[in-house]
Write a protein that holds these residues in place. Structure first.
Motif, PDB file in Angstrom:
ATOM      1  N   SER A  12       5.303   3.068   6.305  1.00 16.22           N
ATOM      2  CA  SER A  12       6.129   1.853   6.381  1.00 16.22           C
ATOM      3  C   SER A  12       5.914   1.135   7.710  1.00 16.22           C
ATOM      4  O   SER A  12       5.951  -0.097   7.783  1.00 16.22           O
ATOM      5  CB  SER A  12       7.604   2.207   6.201  1.00 16.22           C
ATOM      6  OG  SER A  12       8.069   3.011   7.273  1.00 16.22           O
ATOM      7  N   LYS A  13       5.678   1.910   8.762  1.00 10.68           N
ATOM      8  CA  LYS A  13       5.443   1.319  10.086  1.00 10.68           C
ATOM      9  C   LYS A  13       4.004   0.808  10.199  1.00 10.68           C
ATOM     10  O   LYS A  13       3.766  -0.303  10.696  1.00 10.68           O
ATOM     11  CB  LYS A  13       5.715   2.388  11.148  1.00 10.68           C
ATOM     12  CG  LYS A  13       5.456   1.943  12.581  1.00 10.68           C
ATOM     13  CD  LYS A  13       6.599   1.145  13.147  1.00 10.68           C
ATOM     14  CE  LYS A  13       6.422   0.902  14.629  1.00 10.68           C
ATOM     15  NZ  LYS A  13       7.534   0.138  15.201  1.00 10.68           N
TER      16      LYS A  13
ATOM     17  N   LYS B 182       1.815  -0.176   7.948  1.00  8.78           N
ATOM     18  CA  LYS B 182       1.418  -1.349   7.161  1.00  8.78           C
ATOM     19  C   LYS B 182       2.031  -2.646   7.686  1.00  8.78           C
ATOM     20  O   LYS B 182       1.663  -3.731   7.245  1.00  8.78           O
ATOM     21  CB  LYS B 182       1.765  -1.142   5.688  1.00  8.78           C
ATOM     22  CG  LYS B 182       3.234  -1.087   5.369  1.00  8.78           C
ATOM     23  CD  LYS B 182       3.442  -0.810   3.876  1.00  8.78           C
ATOM     24  CE  LYS B 182       4.926  -0.795   3.524  1.00  8.78           C
ATOM     25  NZ  LYS B 182       5.136  -0.532   2.093  1.00  8.78           N
ATOM     26  N   GLU B 183       2.964  -2.537   8.637  1.00  5.86           N
ATOM     27  CA  GLU B 183       3.443  -3.746   9.308  1.00  5.86           C
ATOM     28  C   GLU B 183       2.360  -4.337  10.203  1.00  5.86           C
ATOM     29  O   GLU B 183       2.358  -5.531  10.484  1.00  5.86           O
ATOM     30  CB  GLU B 183       4.679  -3.425  10.159  1.00  5.86           C
ATOM     31  CG  GLU B 183       5.920  -3.074   9.355  1.00  5.86           C
ATOM     32  CD  GLU B 183       7.076  -2.677  10.262  1.00  5.86           C
ATOM     33  OE1 GLU B 183       6.899  -2.787  11.510  1.00  5.86           O
ATOM     34  OE2 GLU B 183       8.129  -2.248   9.749  1.00  5.86           O
ATOM     35  N   HIS B 184       1.439  -3.480  10.628  1.00  8.15           N
ATOM     36  CA  HIS B 184       0.409  -3.904  11.578  1.00  8.15           C
ATOM     37  C   HIS B 184      -0.976  -4.013  10.957  1.00  8.15           C
ATOM     38  O   HIS B 184      -1.840  -4.691  11.493  1.00  8.15           O
ATOM     39  CB  HIS B 184       0.357  -2.924  12.750  1.00  8.15           C
ATOM     40  CG  HIS B 184       1.635  -2.837  13.517  1.00  8.15           C
ATOM     41  ND1 HIS B 184       1.913  -3.620  14.619  1.00  8.15           N
ATOM     42  CD2 HIS B 184       2.745  -2.074  13.324  1.00  8.15           C
ATOM     43  CE1 HIS B 184       3.114  -3.328  15.080  1.00  8.15           C
ATOM     44  NE2 HIS B 184       3.647  -2.390  14.317  1.00  8.15           N
TER      45      HIS B 184
ATOM     46  N   GLU C  69      -3.500  -4.023   7.239  1.00 11.04           N
ATOM     47  CA  GLU C  69      -3.688  -4.057   5.786  1.00 11.04           C
ATOM     48  C   GLU C  69      -4.395  -2.761   5.380  1.00 11.04           C
ATOM     49  O   GLU C  69      -5.389  -2.376   5.991  1.00 11.04           O
ATOM     50  CB  GLU C  69      -4.548  -5.269   5.400  1.00 11.04           C
ATOM     51  CG  GLU C  69      -4.617  -5.534   3.925  1.00 11.04           C
ATOM     52  CD  GLU C  69      -3.327  -6.089   3.345  1.00 11.04           C
ATOM     53  OE1 GLU C  69      -3.247  -6.203   2.114  1.00 11.04           O
ATOM     54  OE2 GLU C  69      -2.392  -6.398   4.122  1.00 11.04           O
TER      55      GLU C  69
ATOM     56  N   ARG D 226      -2.790  -7.258  11.072  1.00 11.22           N
ATOM     57  CA  ARG D 226      -2.730  -7.119   9.616  1.00 11.22           C
ATOM     58  C   ARG D 226      -3.398  -8.303   8.921  1.00 11.22           C
ATOM     59  O   ARG D 226      -4.093  -8.138   7.927  1.00 11.22           O
ATOM     60  CB  ARG D 226      -1.278  -6.992   9.162  1.00 11.22           C
ATOM     61  CG  ARG D 226      -1.196  -6.783   7.664  1.00 11.22           C
ATOM     62  CD  ARG D 226       0.186  -6.513   7.142  1.00 11.22           C
ATOM     63  NE  ARG D 226       0.129  -6.226   5.725  1.00 11.22           N
ATOM     64  CZ  ARG D 226       1.181  -6.067   4.950  1.00 11.22           C
ATOM     65  NH1 ARG D 226       2.381  -6.138   5.468  1.00 11.22           N
ATOM     66  NH2 ARG D 226       1.042  -5.820   3.666  1.00 11.22           N
TER      67      ARG D 226
END
Length: 1554
Positions: A445-446, A448-450, A452, A627
């Motif tokens: 979850s953390k 994929k904030e940064h 892709e 990302r």
């Protein structure tokens, strides 16, 4: 019979195979051993060297040898058990009594422990049971007594750590005697048989051993541990002393309750003391990689503390089991035991008094020992920060992008999510995540904030990566996140499971994935596996470690980080089944707070975590998060602030020098080079004059220069090593602050690149109509790829319907070629040529720079490429330089041999290289090399000379490091100077025999591709080569420098090595027939056909063999032909035509290609056969010069007597010659009518048949049609109604001879520069037709040609008296609408031209005419779909022959050639105007064409015919506006129906329809 019931020495191959499959050995090795006919006796003798030669990996070898040894021990022990069972039955009770305990017992106490015979009794039942069980208890016996087992430590004294484990078949330190009294002494008992006895027997034996040992320790006042399940005998050669075997523990309470004998064996006043000194049994699990069987080592700690044992001596009875009474009894007398060395011995009676008197001395020693251990030891502190740095960076103190990381992790708690930012900056290849909640609240979850990512489950990821071809580039450009134990938020069936279920259902996929990654995808030493233990560890995480440990042959590139010591300890205790605790600790960072780990790693990153920026159309910049950049994975984006985030404090002088030196050695320029130069941190980089020229061209494109192209091109063609790539990047670098720039990764499809380029252009732009152009660099591209990309981009632009004065995209096309000047001359307005030749000003700059570099760097090899460039790669200078470098080189060394192989590829295969992995394998530096140093340097294994010649590459578009020679000219010179007595063909043959290169896994596909290119890739001028070659340059060179026999021999060797590739057999056929070895050519063509019997290209090659054979026999100057030789020649020609017809048929079945070579080949052979027949005396020419007899023979039943018998069955085949040729010519004509051809049709000076066939098929068709007709014209036979050909046939031949006869020939008149001449020829052709064609009914094809001649003549000479009116032609063409039989596509094409509404003839709407028009369009579409099969439209573009003009009648039909003549500029410029649609901006063209109205609906385009609406084809589907709009456009006529050009929304009807 099942192999389990047979002795090993009686096994055959099938028995061995079944057993191997049961061991878990990989299937490929099982199959190899089966193929090697390994029987039982052979299995018994297998050794490591044999298995290595087979290519088996070390991990697999260890498993196999271990399992084989176990197998042999099992069978030996089974036999021994049977032999000893009788002896066991005869043993008496005395053998288990006190005397045995006191003296040298059967357990082997005298030798320091017990044997496997502990606990045997005289019971028949018990003995039999123990004998049977011996198989399993001894299954780890060693076959080789000298085999070394890994040493492990004992469980810490008094430790109750349930996570502590022992590893099966490791050894503990030898049994020990009394030391400092605190350090425990150790005694080992195998207890193998006793553990299988009944409860009473087990307890009595266990209690006897514990109490005896405890008495000895307590009397000696020393701590001690007795271990059950550890081998102690050195007499049994099958075991090692201290070898951990473990026991099957059925019931733990049996062992615990056995200590109740304390109350029976100790005197009443000492029982409580004994209880407190003898600790409860500890059950330490024994783990094994190869077995899931649960076993334990049972240990009892003895701790005689001073306060408990002072002033006491401990005499004990020992329990024993009485077989006769089936009960436990005690020894008759108590005994006093002591520790003597590593043994527990009874105190001898004569020494008993002295021993008792010394009690106080032993008490004092114990008290002193206890006091000395109360001091708290100082804990040893590690420099964990430095350790972390070295482990993660492969020994370097700084981080770079040379390593990839594989992350293995578990549940990350919410608090820790703040401290995993360092992961965002690592080059992570994939993540094995065992947290089912990771996507909701965990690490994913953390992350994929940064970034892709692509998420998978284990089995899905395995499906993604298992492939015979090279892995997808996307795997390397985006992190793959693998959920190893389900995902809680996933709506599908993939849920988490417990450990047992996971092992059963998912572990197999984990194993496959890890094997595939390590064996097929990532080369060794190119990645680090990072275990990040964030929560309590479970077994699957340990299984992952063990799989990586096996595949990577050790811990060298595995790192573990754990903040919690408890989590680490549990993981390490389980992982020690593969690796010792000590080794694990060396590669682990334990106890360091995660926040400290995060800060430490981020401090080592070469650049700051600052976001990157892109320029915007408003003049500012916008942020480009990681990302968003990851989403555009097909692009290497050059940001406005590229490299500004580099930490200068971490950039050492050595690193700066390395970056600069690599560039001047010949590596491709990096953005860091340009940034360092801008920042004055290194010397300036020279800008060649071509760079200035390219910048001016770019400015011109941006300013418009009169051309409004949506996708503009700036082409840079350059000699290899002349700096073309540097120039392209310099242009991009200078533009990065004004425009968005990127380098295209051509491994991705054009459609993917197009989507990403559009996203880059639009990102954070409010007004996308005002965006600046995007600059895209594409290097060393394939023509087809580039063309497809260009069309994708143009169609995407057309979809948006935005008109801007500047291009949307500018493609900077940088490409190596051997003749850049020629390509520049062909398109001077958008092309820059970069050559080795320097201008005088460039020479001055280069010489100055050279002096600076020579002063800066003492080592000449660092600037060798630059030195050669300064000398313009002068041939003599290159030769002298190479000669100087090679002085003193060992020509027979392995690295010199490697250099020659690389030179061979670099010289003859453009852009070739050999992967670093291949080089290491060749030099013997592969997976089995033991390397102590983490920093492995391939260069250290090369000689000084080879180091200077090689350059190591690591392109951004590839994932494997590679090696090549610094320049192809240097490679050529190396081949020349090191040739010695070895020819090129011999060198290539030697290369083919190098198993180390061909069997290496990594980069294998690229390596094989280069080898194939070496032997079969031809040079083509269209690719920038100097010439078009018939064979690969290497093969042609061998033919010239040696002879064709050598070339054939080396091609044969390549054929055999590359799996008998049919395309190599095809090349052998071509090479043989080119050298007039027709029998051999026939053999190889048949070989190729046997592998690919339906491949049209292979079948065409077979036809070419006979075609060449026929030409050779005809051209050969010999004595006068005999009937036999004539027959033989004709048969060869007919065989060739048969092969070509087979190729035609095969081509029809091929859905993804259009191969018309079979038709061309049949026509060429047929025409040549006609010419040969015409020279035979039997067909002598008539006085009028006609081939009367030949025509009569070929077209009638007439057969001359002279050949009736000699030619036998040939007659029927020869009489079909005319029809076969006619059919082939018609097919070629139709093919050319459909599609565009690539050849410049203005070049009429081509006179080579092969070149015409390839480059100008329309001219070829005209020529062959005339040749064909020439041999079928005999006017004198037309009056002979009985024996001669009919008049219609003779008319057709005359028309053919005059240049007509088919659609393509007739339309070719429109491209003749001399229109009057063409008009006269057409009028002459029309004169052959009857004056009243309606009365004299023409053949279907003749009618088509007749009508088309009128349309063509109307375009050339509208006032010709020969022209019939449009209405008459319409009446003639009605046959094609009303007829029920099949007609050619050209018939329906004519209907669309003739029945399109005419302002004069069609003033009133006529539904009947609409029906004709609609039917013709539908049929054209159906025939086009059949013709196209599954071939992409970009490969075969439809050709629009005519456009709708402003006239009426035939005058409204405007041929495309007329539009071309209204354009000015070179051919390339005119093509660009067609491509970009700017042709419609030319006023003269608009004046000639009629703009028609239509409308759009659901992205479809419609037009009104006579009455009904017709759906027509837009040239670019994306140009059709969305929604419902009235539009206008120009109308074209093609063999695919009506085509709309220049579609515009109708805003002002009064203007648009003019």
């Amino acid at each position: 019979m099942d192999y389990k019931t047979l002795p090993v020495n009686e096994w055959v191959e099938d028995h061995v195979k079944c057993w191997l499959e049961s061991t878990g050995i990989k299937k490929e090795y099982v199959d190899k051993l089966y193929a090697e006919e390994v029987t039982g006796p052979a299995l018994m003798e297998l050794d490591e060297s044999f298995l290595k030669e087979m290519g088996m990996k070390k991990g697999q070898i260890q498993i196999l040898i271990h399992k084989r040894n176990e197998l042999l021990r099992l069978q030996d022990n089974a036999q021994q058990a049977e032999d000893s069972s009788r002896k066991t039955l005869e043993r008496t009770d005395a053998q288990t009594g006190a005397g045995r305990a006191s003296n040298a017992p059967a357990q082997g106490t005298a030798s320091g422990g017990s044997s496997g015979a502990v606990g045997t009794t005289s019971s028949n039942n018990t003995a039999t049971t123990s004998g049977k069980k011996q198989k399993s208890s001894k299954k780890s016996q060693l076959q080789n007594a000298d085999e070394v087992l890994e040493l492990r430590n004992c469980r810490p004294f008094r430790s109750q750590d349930t996570d502590f484990k022992y590893v099966k078949d490791t050894v503990l330190p030898p049994e020990s005697g009394v030391g400092d009294l605190i350090i425990p002494c150790h005694e080992y008992k195998s207890f193998a048989i006793a553990a299988e006895l009944n409860k009473l027997q087990l307890q009595s034996k266990f209690a006897s051993e514990v109490i005896r040992f405890a008495s000895a320790c307590m009397n000696t006042r020393t701590n001690g541990t007795i271990h059950f399940g550890v081998m102690d005998s050195v007499e049994d050669k099958g075991w090692k002393h201290g070898q951990i075997v473990g026991l099957k523990v059925k019931n733990r309470e049996d062992f615990i309750d056995a200590l109740d004998y304390i109350e029976k064996c100790f005197s009443s006043d000492l029982q409580e003391i004994a209880r407190r000194c003898i600790h409860q049994p500890v059950f330490v699990e024994v783990i094994s990689k190869h077995s899931q069987e649960q076993r334990f080592v049972v240990e009892v700690d003895i701790e005689p503390t001073f306060s408990l044992v002072k002033n006491n001596c401990f005499e004990v009875y020992l329990p024993k089991y009485n077989e006769n009474g089936q009960k436990v009894i005690l020894t008759k007398e108590r005994a006093l035991y002591q520790r003597l060395g590593a043994k527990s011995e009874p105190v001898q009676r004569n020494k008993l008094t002295a021993f008792i008197q010394a009690v106080q001395d032993r008490d004092a020693q114990r008290e002193k020992a206890e006091l000395s251990t109360t001091q708290v030891p100082t804990e040893k502190r590690e420099d964990l920060g430095r350790k972390l740095s070295i482990l993660l960076n492969d020994g370097k103190s700084y981080m770079d992008d040379s390593l990839r990381y594989i992350l293995v992790t578990n549940r990350c708690e919410q608090d820790n999510l703040n401290y995993i930012n360092f992961l965002m900056h690592l080059n992570i290849f994939c993540v094995f995540d065992f947290d089912e909640h990771s996507n909701v609240s965990g690490l994913y979850s953390k992350y994929k904030e940064h970034h892709e990512t692509s998420s998978y489950f284990l089995q899905d990821f395995f499906e993604e990566i298992k492939t015979d071809s090279s892995p997808s580039q996307k795997l390397f450009d985006q992190t793959s996140w693998i959920f190893c134990n389900g995902r809680s938020d996933f709506l599908g069936d993939e849920k988490s499971c417990d450990e047992t279920t996971w092992i059963r259902t998912k572990k197999k996929y984990l194993k496959k994935v890890i094997t595939c990654i390590c064996e097929e995808i990532l080369p060794e030493r190119s990645f680090i596996v990072l275990f990040l233990l964030l929560s309590p560890v479970q077994k699957p995480l340990v299984d992952t470690f063990q799989e990586f440990y096996t595949e990577m042959n050790g811990m060298e590139y595995i790192v573990c980080i754990a903040e919690s010591r408890e989590n680490y300890r549990k993981w390490a205790n389980l992982a020690q089944a593969s690796c010792s605790i000590e080794t694990l600790e060396q590669c682990s960072v334990v106890g360091m707070k995660l926040s400290h780990v995060d800060a430490t790693i981020q401090s080592m990153l070469p650049s700051t975590a600052e976001p990157r920026h892109l320029p915007t159309s408003t003049g500012g910049v916008c942020t480009l998060p990681m990302r968003e950049e990851d989403k555009l994975y097909s692009l290497e984006i050059l940001c406005a602030d590229q490299c500004d985030d580099i930490k200068l404090n971490l950039l050492t002088e050595k690193q700066k020098q390395d970056i600069e030196q690599n560039f001047y050695r010949g590596k491709k320029i990096m953005w860091e080079n340009l940034w360092l130069a801008d920042e004055k941190l290194c010397g300036d980089i020279i800008e060649r004059e071509a760079c200035t020229e390219a910048s001016k061209l770019l400015d011109g494109i941006l300013q418009g220069n009169g051309q409004n192209y949506s996708v503009a091109k700036l082409k840079i063609f350059h000699h290899p090593g002349s700096g073309g790539s540097t120039i392209a990047r310099q242009v991009l670098w200078k533009s990065r602050k004004r425009f968005r720039c990127a380098v295209i990764k051509t491994l991705y499809s054009p459609s993917t690149v197009c989507n990403h380029v559009l996203a880059l252009r639009d990102y954070e732009e409010k007004e996308i109509t005002h965006c600046f152009p995007v600059l895209l660099l594409i290097e060393d591209y394939d023509d087809e790829y580039f063309e497809e990309l260009q069309i994708e981009l143009m169609e995407a632009v057309a979809t948006r319907k935005m008109n801007t004065s500047r291009p949307y995209f500018i493609l900077i096309c940088c490409r190596r070629c051997n003749n850049p000047e020629r390509l520049c001359k062909a398109s001077p307005l958008d092309t820059v040529a970069v050559t080795h030749k320097l201008t005088q000003s460039e020479k001055n700059l280069f010489n100055t720079k050279l002096k600076n570099l020579q002063q800066k760097y003492a080592e000449p090899e660092f600037i060798l490429t630059f030195v050669l460039m300064c000398e313009e790669f002068n041939k003599t200078y290159v030769s002298d330089t190479v000669e100087h470098i090679l002085q003193g080189i060992d020509p027979f060394s392995r690295d010199t041999c490697l250099m020659r192989y690389v030179a061979l590829l670099n010289c003859y295969v453009p852009n070739s290289y050999i992967s670093l992995s291949h080089c290491e394998a060749f030099l013997g530096l592969g997976a089995y090399t033991e390397s102590k140093a983490r920093a492995y340097d391939f260069k250290h294994h090369l000689s000084e000379q080879v180091r200077m010649i090689f350059i190591e590459l690591r392109e951004s578009t590839t994932y494997i490091s590679s090696v090549r020679i610094i320049h192809c000219l240097v490679a050529k010179e190396i081949l020349h100077q090191l040739s010695g007595n070895q020819s090129l063909s011999q060198l290539a043959t030697a290369l083919l025999q190098e198993k180390a290169l061909f069997e290496n896994r990594f980069g294998r596909e690229e390596f094989i591709k280069f080898i194939r290119h070496l032997f079969i890739r031809r040079d083509k001028r269209s690719r920038g080569d100097n010439t078009d070659t018939l064979f690969s340059p290497f093969i042609e060179h061998v033919c010239e420098a040696e002879d064709c026999e050598k070339a054939i021999a080396v091609l044969k060797a390549a054929y055999e090595l590359l799996g008998k590739d049919p395309f190599f057999a095809q090349q052998l056929a071509r090479l043989n027939y080119s050298n007039e070895k027709f029998e051999d050519a026939k053999y190889w063509a048949e070989i190729a056909k046997s592998y690919l019997p339906t491949d049209s290209f292979i079948l065409d090659t077979e036809g070419q063999v006979y075609k060449r054979w026929f030409s050779f026999t005809v051209d050969k100057v010999t004595e006068e032909d005999t009937p036999e030789t004539i027959t033989e020649k004709i048969m060869i020609a007919l065989k060739a035509m048969k092969c070509f017809r087979a190729a035609q048929q095969a081509a029809k079945e091929e859905r993804e290609s259009m191969n018309n070579a079979g038709y061309f080949g049949e026509v060429e052979v047929g025409c040549r056969l006609l010419r040969f027949l015409s020279t035979l005396p039997v067909f002598h020419r008539s006085p009028e010069g006609e081939y009367t007899k030949l025509v009569k023979y070929l077209t009638t039943d007439y057969i001359p007597e002279d050949i009736k018998k000699p030619w036998g069955t040939l007659h029927s085949r020869l009489k079909g010659l005319q029809q076969n040729l006619y059919n082939a010519l018609e097919w070629i004509s139709e093919e050319l009518s459909y599609f565009q051809t690539d050849k410049n049709q203005e070049k009429d000076d081509e006179n080579d048949d092969k070149e015409e066939q390839i480059y100008n098929p329309r001219k070829w068709l005209r020529h062959q049609s005339a040749v064909y007709a020439k041999f079928f014209i005999a006017e004198s036979l037309t009056d002979d109604s009985n024996n001669g050909p009919d008049t219609q046939f003779m008319r057709r031949m005359n028309i053919y001879r005059s240049g007509g006869g088919n659609v393509t020939n007739i339309l070719s008149f429109l491209t003749d520069k001399k229109e009057n001449r063409s008009a006269e020829k057409l009028e002459r052709i029309l004169s052959f037709y009857p004056e009243n064609p309606q009365k004299n009914k023409l053949d279907d094809n003749d009618l088509i040609n007749f009508i088309l001649c009128h349309i063509t003549l109307a375009c050339l000479a509208p006032g010709s008296a020969k022209l019939l009116p449009l209405s008459t032609l319409r009446e003639l063409s009605l046959r094609f609408f009303k007829g029920k039989r099949q007609f050619p596509a050209s018939a329906f094409f004519l209907l669309t031209l003739l029945y399109w509404p005419d302002d004069t003839l069609d003033k009133e709407p006529n539904p009947d005419k609409d029906e004709i028009l609609t039917s013709a369009l539908q049929t054209l579409k159906r025939l086009y779909d059949i013709k196209m099969k599954d071939v992409p439209t970009r490969k075969k573009r439809i050709y629009t022959h005519f456009f709708l003009g402003k006239g009426y009648g035939l005058n409204k039909i405007v041929h495309k050639n007329k539009i071309d003549k209204l354009m000015v500029g070179s051919l390339d410029e005119r093509r660009m105007k067609w491509l970009y649609g700017t042709v419609w901006n030319i006023s003269k063209i608009r004046d000639n064409l009629k703009r028609v109205s239509g409308w759009t609906k659901d992205r479809n385009l419609f037009i009104r015919g006579h009455v009904k609406e017709l759906c027509i084809l837009p040239l670019h589907r994306e140009s059709v506006p969305a929604g419902n709009e009235n539009v206008t456009f120009y109308l074209g006529f093609s063999f695919n129906g009506l085509v709309a050009f220049n579609i515009e929304v109708e805003n002002d009807p009064a203007i648009k329809r003019t």
